[in-house]
Design a protein around this motif. Sequence first.
Motif, PDB file in Angstrom:
ATOM      1  N   UNK A  56       0.867  -1.175   0.000  1.00  0.00           N
ATOM      2  CA  UNK A  56       0.000   0.000   0.000  1.00  0.00           C
ATOM      3  C   UNK A  56       0.903   1.224   0.000  1.00  0.00           C
ATOM      4  N   UNK A  57       0.645   2.123  -0.914  1.00  0.00           N
ATOM      5  CA  UNK A  57       1.505   3.286  -1.087  1.00  0.00           C
ATOM      6  C   UNK A  57       0.655   4.544  -1.031  1.00  0.00           C
ATOM      7  N   UNK A  58       1.108   5.535  -0.302  1.00  0.00           N
ATOM      8  CA  UNK A  58       0.444   6.835  -0.304  1.00  0.00           C
ATOM      9  C   UNK A  58       1.289   7.775  -1.157  1.00  0.00           C
ATOM     10  N   UNK A  59       0.639   8.479  -2.071  1.00  0.00           N
ATOM     11  CA  UNK A  59       1.325   9.449  -2.915  1.00  0.00           C
ATOM     12  C   UNK A  59       0.707  10.821  -2.692  1.00  0.00           C
ATOM     13  N   UNK A  60       1.537  11.850  -2.849  1.00  0.00           N
ATOM     14  CA  UNK A  60       1.079  13.226  -2.642  1.00  0.00           C
ATOM     15  C   UNK A  60       1.515  14.073  -3.831  1.00  0.00           C
ATOM     16  N   UNK A  61       0.609  14.933  -4.276  1.00  0.00           N
ATOM     17  CA  UNK A  61       0.875  15.818  -5.407  1.00  0.00           C
ATOM     18  C   UNK A  61       1.501  17.092  -4.861  1.00  0.00           C
ATOM     19  N   UNK A  76       2.842  20.219 -11.036  1.00  0.00           N
ATOM     20  CA  UNK A  76       3.064  19.392  -9.854  1.00  0.00           C
ATOM     21  C   UNK A  76       3.575  18.022 -10.250  1.00  0.00           C
ATOM     22  N   UNK A  77       4.074  17.301  -9.263  1.00  0.00           N
ATOM     23  CA  UNK A  77       4.524  15.921  -9.482  1.00  0.00           C
ATOM     24  C   UNK A  77       3.994  15.053  -8.346  1.00  0.00           C
ATOM     25  N   UNK A  78       3.753  13.798  -8.632  1.00  0.00           N
ATOM     26  CA  UNK A  78       3.316  12.841  -7.618  1.00  0.00           C
ATOM     27  C   UNK A  78       4.554  12.239  -6.979  1.00  0.00           C
ATOM     28  N   UNK A  79       4.628  12.298  -5.660  1.00  0.00           N
ATOM     29  CA  UNK A  79       5.744  11.721  -4.917  1.00  0.00           C
ATOM     30  C   UNK A  79       5.223  10.667  -3.949  1.00  0.00           C
ATOM     31  N   UNK A  80       5.987   9.597  -3.813  1.00  0.00           N
ATOM     32  CA  UNK A  80       5.634   8.541  -2.881  1.00  0.00           C
ATOM     33  C   UNK A  80       6.043   8.975  -1.484  1.00  0.00           C
ATOM     34  N   UNK A  81       5.147   8.793  -0.524  1.00  0.00           N
ATOM     35  CA  UNK A  81       5.487   9.038   0.875  1.00  0.00           C
ATOM     36  C   UNK A  81       6.403   7.878   1.284  1.00  0.00           C
TER      37      UNK A  81
END
Length: 94
Positions: A56-61, A76-81
């Motif tokens: 399970x991965x949370x990503x933040x823009x 913006x870019x999507x980055x993995x927490x």
Amino acid sequence: MILGLSKGIVNLRVAVPSLVLPSLVLSIEDQAAAVSHVEVELTFEGENELILKHASVRVIYQDTENNALVRAESDGVWNIVQNFFTDILYAIRL
């Protein structure tokens, strides 16, 4: 968003050389204007077998200064927490 997640998985590949690409994105659930929860299936090379690992991965823009952006905003870019891959990065045995 898949492009950003793919980039994150490629970066994970550098940290975990046994990761086999491509890996599968199973589902994406938007949790907030800048946050999504992504279920992925990663494949690793074992000694004599391929090992499948569900994560399970949370990503933040985010913008270039790591401030959260609404997903509809440009540049913006999507980055993995990062802590969502802790069990994979530091696993003794996959």
